[in-house]
Design an enzyme around this catalytic site. Structure first.
Site, PDB file in Angstrom:
ATOM      1  N   ARG A   1      -3.867   0.625   4.607  1.00 29.40           N
ATOM      2  CA  ARG A   1      -3.439   1.735   5.457  1.00 29.40           C
ATOM      3  C   ARG A   1      -4.485   2.839   5.456  1.00 29.40           C
ATOM      4  O   ARG A   1      -4.808   3.430   6.494  1.00 29.40           O
ATOM      5  CB  ARG A   1      -2.097   2.282   4.932  1.00 29.40           C
ATOM      6  N   SER A   2      -5.017   3.117   4.263  1.00 27.76           N
ATOM      7  CA  SER A   2      -5.963   4.213   4.077  1.00 27.76           C
ATOM      8  C   SER A   2      -6.891   3.835   2.945  1.00 27.76           C
ATOM      9  O   SER A   2      -6.453   3.262   1.944  1.00 27.76           O
ATOM     10  CB  SER A   2      -5.184   5.494   3.725  1.00 27.76           C
TER      11      SER A   2
ATOM     12  N   PRO B   1       1.733   3.884  -0.802  1.00 25.02           N
ATOM     13  CA  PRO B   1       0.676   2.903  -1.060  1.00 25.02           C
ATOM     14  C   PRO B   1      -0.404   2.901   0.016  1.00 25.02           C
ATOM     15  O   PRO B   1      -0.113   2.937   1.211  1.00 25.02           O
ATOM     16  CB  PRO B   1       1.420   1.569  -1.105  1.00 25.02           C
ATOM     17  N   CYS B   2      -1.656   2.856  -0.443  1.00 25.70           N
ATOM     18  CA  CYS B   2      -2.792   2.761   0.485  1.00 25.70           C
ATOM     19  C   CYS B   2      -2.978   1.326   0.979  1.00 25.70           C
ATOM     20  O   CYS B   2      -3.512   1.108   2.064  1.00 25.70           O
ATOM     21  CB  CYS B   2      -4.070   3.227  -0.206  1.00 25.70           C
ATOM     22  N   ALA B   3      -2.574   0.349   0.174  1.00 23.93           N
ATOM     23  CA  ALA B   3      -2.700  -1.060   0.560  1.00 23.93           C
ATOM     24  C   ALA B   3      -1.463  -1.487   1.349  1.00 23.93           C
ATOM     25  O   ALA B   3      -0.332  -1.143   0.989  1.00 23.93           O
ATOM     26  CB  ALA B   3      -2.861  -1.935  -0.674  1.00 23.93           C
TER      27      ALA B   3
END
Length: 432
Positions: free
Chosen positions: A182-183, A161-163
């Protein structure tokens, strides 16, 4: 490399362009693996510890001269999230590229934020927990949602997950929301993230009977891939005149989470019988939405339906687009890329959506190809520019119908004059 400043913008559109500008100034970084794909031998541009704030999160739609948020897909992402869904097929119906982020072809393991928020464990609904916490303790510092999980730190997957999570604070009767990423892919995904997380935040605000405050967005890595550099620069090149609009306040008279359930049911039903939706049934679909949902949530349902109408489907043509664009709020309708018959390359008015064919005894002539059609478009464009009066889709269609009727009656092409155009416009508005 690090972003040692922060900034505040009123709208998502202004913030988006500011983000692109700041990231493109950053030093390049060589080759990165994303799990789903590797950008081989390609720079990306990155700022670490990047933060910005949007003071009016209802201004959540990124739309400017070069980039318009795909609203049907954005709404679908929100519905997929708030329903707690992780099924690949359900979101790939709207965004096929998500198929790059599955390990088994069945679920989306990391980017399924809704599953992690609403069903992290059986019976664990973090969204409801946040609402209950803020209802019980207005000034709580414990209203938080965790999306990233300890297992993500070590598992091998195409989709981590990016969140990372969200925080919610009520201060002075305003809900302030913080999103931690995160990204974050600035060009491709940031506009969707702002839309869906700000809408989720407004659900919390409405459930808690408070007003929306600011939305703070933090990304440990905010970046632009080299392949998106030219497009990002194009967005910035002419100053990016905004076409965005603020969405109205989410009503709280009916609990938003109850209304969301109806929207979720509608989306699943519509998707499952999508092949049966056509020009012949579009009015029934629109009326069904009006009977089931309140005004605010109707608009989101109409946007989901627009996904079908705007696809290349023989069953939904200009007739469906015309009916649906008339049902939508004009400010939202103008942001949809509606299907239209081929027209000349001349500029068309902002809401010129449907150009129907005109039947004559000896042939069928596309209205846009006639002298009447061309001059009609030019007068509409000139009127909008001179008066700063944006014509609605419904008005454009009614005016066009009047000139089509005159063309058929005369049997000869004629030029639409400025006085002719204003006269018909006045006539159309008087009927309202």
């Amino acid at each position: 490399m690090f972003f040692d400043d922060t900034f505040t913008e009123e709208s998502a559109d202004a913030a988006f362009r500011r983000v692109l500008d700041e990231i493109l100034k950053a030093p390049g970084v060589r080759k990165v693996g994303t799990g789903a794909e590797t950008v081989s031998d390609s720079d990306f541009f990155e700022r670490l510890a990047f933060r910005f704030e949007i003071s009016n999160p209802r201004h959540r739609i990124v739309a400017n001269d070069e980039y318009k948020l795909n609203l049907p897909v954005a709404v679908a992402r929100f519905v997929w999230m708030i329903s707690g869904n992780n099924r690949l097929a359900d979101i790939a119906f709207y965004e096929p590229r998500v198929r790059n982020f599955t390990d088994d072809g069945i679920i989306v393991p990391g980017s399924s934020y809704g599953t992690r928020i609403r069903q992290a464990y059986p019976g664990t609904d973090q969204l409801k927990g946040v609402i209950d916490e803020l209802r019980n303790e207005r000034n709580s510092r414990r209203a938080a949602i965790s999306i990233y999980q300890p297992t993500d730190a070590g598992r091998e997957s195409k989709d981590i997950p990016c969140a990372f999570g969200m925080f919610f604070h009520i201060r002075n009767n305003l809900l302030h929301t913080q999103v931690i990423m995160r990204s974050n892919n600035a060009t491709a995904l940031l506009p969707f993230n702002v839309f869906e997380f700000s809408l989720l935040a407004e659900v919390v605000a409405a459930e808690c009977q408070v007003e929306m405050g600011s939305l703070s967005h933090y990304a440990a890595s905010m970046h632009i891939y080299d392949k998106a550099k030219n497009f990002s620069e194009k967005i910035l090149a002419d100053g990016g005149t905004t076409q965005s609009v603020a969405m109205p306040p989410m009503p709280s008279e009916i609990a938003p989470l109850e209304e969301v359930k109806e929207l979720v049911h509608f989306e699943a039903d519509m998707r499952h019988r999508s092949e049966a939706i056509s020009d012949d049934t579009i009015e029934d679909e629109i009326n069904g939405i009006r009977e089931t949902l309140s005004t605010y949530w109707q608009q989101l349902a109409f946007l989901l339906l627009a996904n079908l109408v705007t696809k290349e489907r023989s069953k939904c043509t200009n007739k469906s687009a015309q009916a649906l664009s008339a049902a939508l709020n004009p400010d939202l309708a103008k942001l949809i890329k509606w299907p239209i018959t081929k027209i000349d390359d001349a500029v068309s008015p902002s809401n010129l959506l449907i150009l129907d064919t005109l039947q004559r005894p000896d042939n069928i002539v596309t209205f846009s190809r006639t002298k009447t059609g061309g001059s009609f478009r030019k007068q509409a464009v000139a009127y909008e520019k001179a008066s700063d009066d944006r014509l609605s889709a419904a008005e454009i269609l009614e005016i066009q119908a009047e000139f089509e009727t005159r063309l058929a009656a005369r049997g000869l092409d004629f030029e639409v004059s400025e006085s002719d155009f204003k006269s018909v416009l006045s006539k159309v508005r008087k009927k309202k």
